[in-house]
Each structure stands twice: as structure tokens, then as C-alpha cells.
Design a protein around this motif. Structure first.
Motif, PDB file in Angstrom:
ATOM      1  N   ILE A  79      65.670 -12.727 -16.052  1.00 52.46           N
ATOM      2  CA  ILE A  79      64.101 -12.689 -16.366  1.00 52.46           C
ATOM      3  C   ILE A  79      63.661 -11.799 -17.293  1.00 52.46           C
ATOM      4  O   ILE A  79      62.589 -12.372 -18.102  1.00 52.46           O
ATOM      5  N   ILE A  85      58.983 -17.107 -19.162  1.00 50.63           N
ATOM      6  CA  ILE A  85      58.522 -16.347 -18.044  1.00 50.63           C
ATOM      7  C   ILE A  85      57.909 -15.172 -18.384  1.00 50.63           C
ATOM      8  O   ILE A  85      58.100 -14.037 -18.594  1.00 50.63           O
ATOM      9  N   THR A  86      56.365 -15.516 -18.327  1.00 51.85           N
ATOM     10  CA  THR A  86      55.476 -14.204 -18.684  1.00 51.85           C
ATOM     11  C   THR A  86      54.991 -13.422 -17.747  1.00 51.85           C
ATOM     12  O   THR A  86      54.585 -12.264 -18.166  1.00 51.85           O
ATOM     13  N   LYS A  88      56.835 -11.444 -15.007  1.00 52.27           N
ATOM     14  CA  LYS A  88      58.100 -11.105 -14.762  1.00 52.27           C
ATOM     15  C   LYS A  88      58.110 -10.664 -13.227  1.00 52.27           C
ATOM     16  O   LYS A  88      59.154 -10.767 -12.595  1.00 52.27           O
ATOM     17  N   TRP A  91      57.844 -14.488 -11.136  1.00 54.17           N
ATOM     18  CA  TRP A  91      58.688 -15.295 -11.745  1.00 54.17           C
ATOM     19  C   TRP A  91      58.983 -16.681 -11.273  1.00 54.17           C
ATOM     20  O   TRP A  91      58.856 -17.723 -11.870  1.00 54.17           O
ATOM     21  N   SER A  92      58.950 -16.841  -9.963  1.00 57.18           N
ATOM     22  CA  SER A  92      59.338 -18.031  -9.179  1.00 57.18           C
ATOM     23  C   SER A  92      58.129 -18.946  -9.700  1.00 57.18           C
ATOM     24  O   SER A  92      58.536 -20.195  -9.561  1.00 57.18           O
ATOM     25  N   HIS A  94      56.890 -19.944 -12.264  1.00 56.37           N
ATOM     26  CA  HIS A  94      57.170 -20.538 -13.557  1.00 56.37           C
ATOM     27  C   HIS A  94      58.467 -21.612 -13.341  1.00 56.37           C
ATOM     28  O   HIS A  94      58.387 -22.411 -14.166  1.00 56.37           O
ATOM     29  N   ARG A 100      60.727 -28.105 -16.446  1.00 60.18           N
ATOM     30  CA  ARG A 100      59.817 -27.397 -16.999  1.00 60.18           C
ATOM     31  C   ARG A 100      60.687 -27.083 -18.468  1.00 60.18           C
ATOM     32  O   ARG A 100      61.693 -27.074 -18.663  1.00 60.18           O
ATOM     33  N   ASP A 106      65.410 -19.456 -25.210  1.00 61.90           N
ATOM     34  CA  ASP A 106      65.841 -19.147 -23.928  1.00 61.90           C
ATOM     35  C   ASP A 106      67.114 -19.852 -23.505  1.00 61.90           C
ATOM     36  O   ASP A 106      67.864 -19.541 -22.845  1.00 61.90           O
TER      37      ASP A 106
END
Length: 121
Positions: A79, A85-86, A88, A91-92, A94, A100, A106
Motif C-alpha cells: 500500500i 491508492i491515494t 493509504k 485503502w480498501s 480503492h 480497477r 504499480d
């Protein structure tokens, strides 16, 4: 599904699960190349988990392995370094959609952490 096309590469993410008294962390298990157009098929492929009712998961595509990780790659340690994932801490959120798109950097980071080399697929 409409955005997925042959030649795309997908990562398989498995959410955290509890198995007996053991918690299996969320993880990425491998990378696969899409080799067919997405299609709809209502034939049952597997037994649906009890919490998902009678779902048959009809939206499908054919894939071939690019990198099947020998061990699932735990997601949480990734993460801090994943740019898609902006938030943190939350995060879930995202990952709450079926698919996605993530940046190439990444994707390459995930493969490196899994001990795999990224190819230009």
C-alpha cells in the motif's frame, strides 16, 4: 468488463478470508493475459460461497497465465508504494469495484515484489 480487451493483463486480488481459526490476508496471486473478448455465460463453474447466495458470476473472459505467484503476495505491505491508492488509511475503497485499472508502474512493482519479471504484454 467493456473496457477489458484481448492483450490486457489482469492481476488477481483475493480479499482477506478467515479459514477456521486462521486469517488469510488479502493478497495478489498472479497476473494473467486476457485472450478473449469478455462474454456472458450463466453456466455454473464452481460452488458459490454461502455468503454470496446463488450467484453464478456470468461475466467472463478467457485468460492465460503470465505469472502465477508461488506464494500469494500479501497486499497490505504494498500500500505505501502503490500510486493508485491515494488514501493509504482507507485503502480498501480503492478495490471495491470488480475491476480497477492501475498504472504500469504499480503493476511492475507488484511483479517485482512477487519475484517475477514484468514483460511488455
Amino acid at each position: 468488463m467493456q473496457r477489458v480487451k484481448p492483450g490486457d493483463t489482469i492481476l488477481v486480488y483475493v480479499r482477506q478470508e478467515k479459514e477456521d481459526d486462521t486469517i488469510l490476508p488479502s493478497a495478489i496471486t498472479g497476473a494473467y493475459e486476457v485472450v478473449s473478448e469478455p462474454y456472458e455465460d450463466h453456466a455454473r463453474l464452481f460452488t458459490t460461497p454461502p455468503h454470496m447466495g446463488d450467484e453464478v458470476f456470468p461475466f467472463r473472459m478467457k485468460v492465460k497465465p503470465v505469472a502465477v505467484f508461488p506464494e500469494p503476495l500479501e497486499f497490505k505491505p504494498l500500500i505505501p508504494d502503490l500510486t493508485f491508492i491515494t488514501n493509504k488509511k482507507m485503502w480498501s475503497g480503492h478495490l471495491r469495484q470488480a475491476m480497477r485499472e492501475i498504472p504500469e508502474e504499480d503493476y511492475r512493482l507488484i511483479l517485482r515484489r512477487a519475484g517475477e519479471e514484468a514483460t511488455d504484454a
